[in-house]
Design an enzyme around this catalytic site. Sequence first.
Site, short mmCIF file in Angstrom:
data_model
loop_
_atom_site.label_atom_id
_atom_site.label_comp_id
_atom_site.label_asym_id
_atom_site.label_seq_id
_atom_site.Cartn_x
_atom_site.Cartn_y
_atom_site.Cartn_z
N MET A 68 0.95 -1.09 -0.07
CA MET A 68 -0.09 0.02 -0.06
C MET A 68 0.97 1.18 -0.11
O MET A 68 1.97 1.20 0.45
CB MET A 68 -0.76 0.11 1.44
CG MET A 68 -1.76 -1.31 1.30
SD MET A 68 -3.37 -0.74 0.20
CE MET A 68 -4.15 0.52 1.19
N ASN A 69 0.64 2.32 -0.67
CA ASN A 69 1.09 3.69 -0.54
C ASN A 69 2.34 3.61 -1.40
O ASN A 69 3.28 4.33 -1.10
CB ASN A 69 1.25 4.24 0.71
CG ASN A 69 0.04 4.12 1.38
OD1 ASN A 69 -1.02 4.90 1.04
ND2 ASN A 69 0.12 3.89 2.69
N GLY A 71 2.54 3.83 -4.78
CA GLY A 71 2.35 4.67 -5.88
C GLY A 71 1.83 3.72 -7.21
O GLY A 71 2.11 3.99 -8.30
N SER A 73 -1.13 2.95 -8.43
CA SER A 73 -2.33 3.75 -8.97
C SER A 73 -1.85 4.97 -9.95
O SER A 73 -2.21 5.22 -11.12
CB SER A 73 -3.34 4.02 -8.15
OG SER A 73 -3.95 3.06 -7.37
N ASP A 137 -5.28 -2.16 -12.53
CA ASP A 137 -5.13 -1.91 -11.33
C ASP A 137 -5.81 -2.83 -10.33
O ASP A 137 -6.58 -3.27 -10.75
CB ASP A 137 -5.49 -0.38 -11.00
CG ASP A 137 -4.99 0.19 -9.62
OD1 ASP A 137 -3.74 -0.33 -9.46
OD2 ASP A 137 -5.46 1.26 -9.17
N GLU A 138 -5.15 -2.80 -9.07
CA GLU A 138 -5.51 -3.79 -8.08
C GLU A 138 -5.85 -5.17 -8.64
O GLU A 138 -6.59 -5.99 -8.46
CB GLU A 138 -7.02 -3.44 -7.65
CG GLU A 138 -7.18 -2.08 -7.02
CD GLU A 138 -6.32 -1.86 -5.82
OE1 GLU A 138 -5.74 -2.81 -5.30
OE2 GLU A 138 -6.07 -0.53 -5.57
N ALA A 139 -4.69 -5.71 -9.47
CA ALA A 139 -4.81 -7.03 -10.13
C ALA A 139 -4.70 -8.13 -9.04
O ALA A 139 -5.12 -9.12 -9.71
CB ALA A 139 -3.64 -7.04 -11.10
N CYS A 194 9.04 1.38 5.00
CA CYS A 194 8.45 1.36 6.20
C CYS A 194 8.42 2.42 7.21
O CYS A 194 9.24 3.52 6.86
CB CYS A 194 9.10 0.15 6.97
SG CYS A 194 8.62 -0.22 8.62
N CYS A 233 8.03 -3.19 6.87
CA CYS A 233 9.20 -4.14 6.81
C CYS A 233 9.04 -5.23 7.57
O CYS A 233 7.95 -5.31 8.33
CB CYS A 233 10.55 -3.61 6.87
SG CYS A 233 10.87 -3.27 8.73
#
Length: 245
Positions: A68-69, A71, A73, A137-139, A194, A233
Amino acid sequence: CTKVSRWIDPHTTTVGFSFRSGIGCIKIKDSREFKSVLAARVYSRQSPRIDALQSMAMAKLYFRYGTMNSGKSIEVLRVAHNYRERDMRPLIAKPAVDTLADGDVHSRIGIAERAHLIHDGDDLSSLADGYDCLIIDEAQFLTPDQVDQLLGITLRGTPVLCYGLRTDFRTHAFPGSQRLLEVAHTIEEIKTICTCGQKAIFTARLNPDGSIILDGETVEIEALEAPKYISLCASCYNRMSGKWA
């Protein structure tokens, strides 16, 4: 009849030549390669050299994963923009189970674009018909059968780029991601950090008190009232969860 034109790879911005004739289109990365193809074309209409270059130019199935986060998208939107700048038609799609952003691909910096929605039972074999590239996206929410159908699309000449998570909040691979790791031509990690500054490799789901959730439904789309997700991490995930203590 032969037509020669310059080209730019929208993924890497590599400049080269496109050699189009009755046997198809070959992309060549430098002028020396171009001259050797011309020589092969003069001496043989079915040159092994040309056949080999055609194979090198084959469309690929890409899996670009990250936590997540990281990048993902914004990368989807950037690649689509690159194709359009070159007068090509990309199709952006995402699984319908991701209800975040009401059917848009939405980056956390505020950029969004409408996406074609994919449902669990959809056959994707003809999804890219009429397009120059398929970007998903979101595969991670794809089914394994749908991933195999995407591979079939690339074998018919259309590149497919998939972006998504590798593992869920329990550190287990999503079925769609696992199949992509098995069959994708190219696998790339989109990196982020992280909270401690080390490279993040897991996405953790948190309770309101900040403790890690280790059980629950795999698919739970983030919303204002939903659990919070953070990228960690391995050391920080283990410290907070005790999973490998």
